[in-house]
Design a protein around this motif. Structure first.
Motif, short mmCIF file in Angstrom:
data_model
loop_
_atom_site.label_atom_id
_atom_site.label_comp_id
_atom_site.label_asym_id
_atom_site.label_seq_id
_atom_site.Cartn_x
_atom_site.Cartn_y
_atom_site.Cartn_z
N VAL A 77 0.85 -1.20 0.00
CA VAL A 77 0.00 0.00 0.00
C VAL A 77 0.88 1.25 0.00
CG1 VAL A 77 -1.63 1.37 1.37
CG2 VAL A 77 -2.03 -1.08 1.01
N GLN A 78 1.91 1.24 0.83
CA GLN A 78 2.84 2.37 0.88
C GLN A 78 3.49 2.58 -0.48
OE1 GLN A 78 5.89 1.98 3.85
NE2 GLN A 78 6.92 3.87 3.26
N ALA A 79 3.92 1.52 -1.13
CA ALA A 79 4.54 1.63 -2.45
C ALA A 79 3.54 2.17 -3.47
CB ALA A 79 5.08 0.28 -2.89
N ALA A 80 2.31 1.69 -3.42
CA ALA A 80 1.28 2.16 -4.36
C ALA A 80 1.03 3.66 -4.19
CB ALA A 80 -0.01 1.36 -4.17
N VAL A 81 0.96 4.12 -2.94
CA VAL A 81 0.77 5.55 -2.67
C VAL A 81 1.95 6.35 -3.23
CG1 VAL A 81 0.67 7.30 -0.84
CG2 VAL A 81 -0.74 5.22 -0.68
N GLU A 82 3.16 5.87 -2.94
CA GLU A 82 4.36 6.57 -3.42
C GLU A 82 4.46 6.58 -4.94
OE1 GLU A 82 7.53 4.59 -1.33
OE2 GLU A 82 7.01 5.54 0.58
N GLN A 83 3.86 5.58 -5.58
CA GLN A 83 3.89 5.49 -7.04
C GLN A 83 2.72 6.23 -7.70
OE1 GLN A 83 4.12 1.25 -7.54
NE2 GLN A 83 6.19 1.16 -6.69
N GLY A 84 1.92 6.91 -6.87
CA GLY A 84 0.86 7.76 -7.40
C GLY A 84 -0.50 7.13 -7.54
N CYS A 85 -0.70 5.96 -7.01
CA CYS A 85 -2.03 5.33 -7.08
C CYS A 85 -2.98 6.09 -6.16
CB CYS A 85 -1.96 3.87 -6.65
SG CYS A 85 -0.98 2.84 -7.75
N SER A 86 -4.23 6.17 -6.57
CA SER A 86 -5.24 6.83 -5.74
C SER A 86 -5.73 5.86 -4.67
CB SER A 86 -6.42 7.27 -6.60
OG SER A 86 -7.15 6.14 -7.06
N TRP A 87 -6.33 6.42 -3.62
CA TRP A 87 -6.89 5.57 -2.58
C TRP A 87 -8.02 4.72 -3.14
CZ3 TRP A 87 -4.29 4.21 1.36
CH2 TRP A 87 -3.36 5.08 1.92
N GLU A 88 -8.74 5.25 -4.13
CA GLU A 88 -9.81 4.48 -4.76
C GLU A 88 -9.23 3.25 -5.49
OE1 GLU A 88 -9.53 7.85 -4.90
OE2 GLU A 88 -11.24 8.26 -3.58
N GLU A 89 -8.11 3.43 -6.18
CA GLU A 89 -7.47 2.30 -6.87
C GLU A 89 -6.96 1.26 -5.87
OE1 GLU A 89 -5.50 4.17 -10.89
OE2 GLU A 89 -4.65 4.81 -8.95
N ILE A 90 -6.34 1.75 -4.81
CA ILE A 90 -5.81 0.84 -3.78
C ILE A 90 -6.97 0.10 -3.11
CG2 ILE A 90 -4.57 0.71 -1.59
CD1 ILE A 90 -2.98 3.22 -2.61
N ALA A 91 -8.04 0.83 -2.78
CA ALA A 91 -9.21 0.22 -2.15
C ALA A 91 -9.83 -0.84 -3.06
CB ALA A 91 -10.22 1.30 -1.79
N SER A 92 -9.87 -0.56 -4.34
CA SER A 92 -10.42 -1.52 -5.29
C SER A 92 -9.58 -2.81 -5.29
CB SER A 92 -10.46 -0.91 -6.69
OG SER A 92 -10.96 -1.82 -7.62
N ALA A 93 -8.26 -2.65 -5.26
CA ALA A 93 -7.36 -3.81 -5.23
C ALA A 93 -7.55 -4.61 -3.94
CB ALA A 93 -5.91 -3.37 -5.36
N LEU A 94 -7.92 -3.93 -2.86
CA LEU A 94 -8.13 -4.59 -1.57
C LEU A 94 -9.59 -4.99 -1.34
CD1 LEU A 94 -5.87 -2.30 0.65
CD2 LEU A 94 -5.41 -4.66 -0.06
N ASP A 95 -10.46 -4.65 -2.30
CA ASP A 95 -11.89 -4.96 -2.21
C ASP A 95 -12.49 -4.40 -0.92
OD1 ASP A 95 -14.28 -5.96 -3.19
OD2 ASP A 95 -14.01 -7.91 -2.22
N ALA A 96 -12.23 -3.09 -0.69
CA ALA A 96 -12.71 -2.42 0.51
C ALA A 96 -13.04 -0.97 0.17
CB ALA A 96 -11.65 -2.48 1.61
N PRO A 97 -13.85 -0.31 1.00
CA PRO A 97 -14.15 1.11 0.76
C PRO A 97 -12.90 1.98 0.88
CG PRO A 97 -15.70 0.15 2.33
CD PRO A 97 -14.61 -0.86 2.12
N ALA A 98 -12.79 2.99 0.03
CA ALA A 98 -11.61 3.86 0.01
C ALA A 98 -11.38 4.55 1.35
CB ALA A 98 -11.73 4.89 -1.11
N THR A 99 -12.44 5.02 1.99
CA THR A 99 -12.25 5.71 3.28
C THR A 99 -11.71 4.75 4.34
OG1 THR A 99 -14.59 5.33 3.79
CG2 THR A 99 -14.00 7.49 2.88
#
Length: 114
Positions: A77-99
């Motif tokens: 998750v930290q790497a994804a954030v540092e690479q510019g992924c949005s919280w919505e994209e990360i949340a989708s990958a984790l199958d969870a709400p962005a908030t």
């Protein structure tokens, strides 16, 4: 999965608790768990006879695998954030709400800055 040549620690360790699991690749841990699971449930007689230790080892390995995945998840998750992924994209990958994901993986200092 016995390694070629010299066995790895995961191949020979006596495992009864998650603390007994030596550092190993997830695939090695999963293979060892599958072997104990198959024996514990009587699915594979060719792996030897079932013992109570098989159930304990399969349970302990399951916990150790989960712990390792969760540790790696935080790093990813930290790497994804540092690479510019949005919280919505990360949340989708984790199958969870962005908030929920943002709150779980954001440090208290970052939360105050928002």
């Amino acid at each position: 999965m016995p390694s070629e040549g010299r066995p790895l620690a995961i191949d020979t360790a006596h495992i009864a608790t998650p603390a007994d699991v030596p550092p190993a690749a997830l695939i090695s841990m999963a293979h060892r768990r599958d072997t104990h699971l198959a024996r514990a449930l009587g699915r594979r007689q060719d792996l030897g006879s079932t013992t109570p230790a098989d159930s304990l080892a399969a349970l302990a390995l399951g916990v150790a695998i989960t712990q390792k995945v969760l540790q790696e998840q935080r790093l990813l998750v930290q790497a994804a954030v540092e690479q510019g992924c949005s919280w919505e994209e990360i949340a989708s990958a984790l199958d969870a709400p962005a908030t929920t994901v943002r709150d779980a993986f954001t440090s208290p200092a970052d939360k105050q800055a928002r």
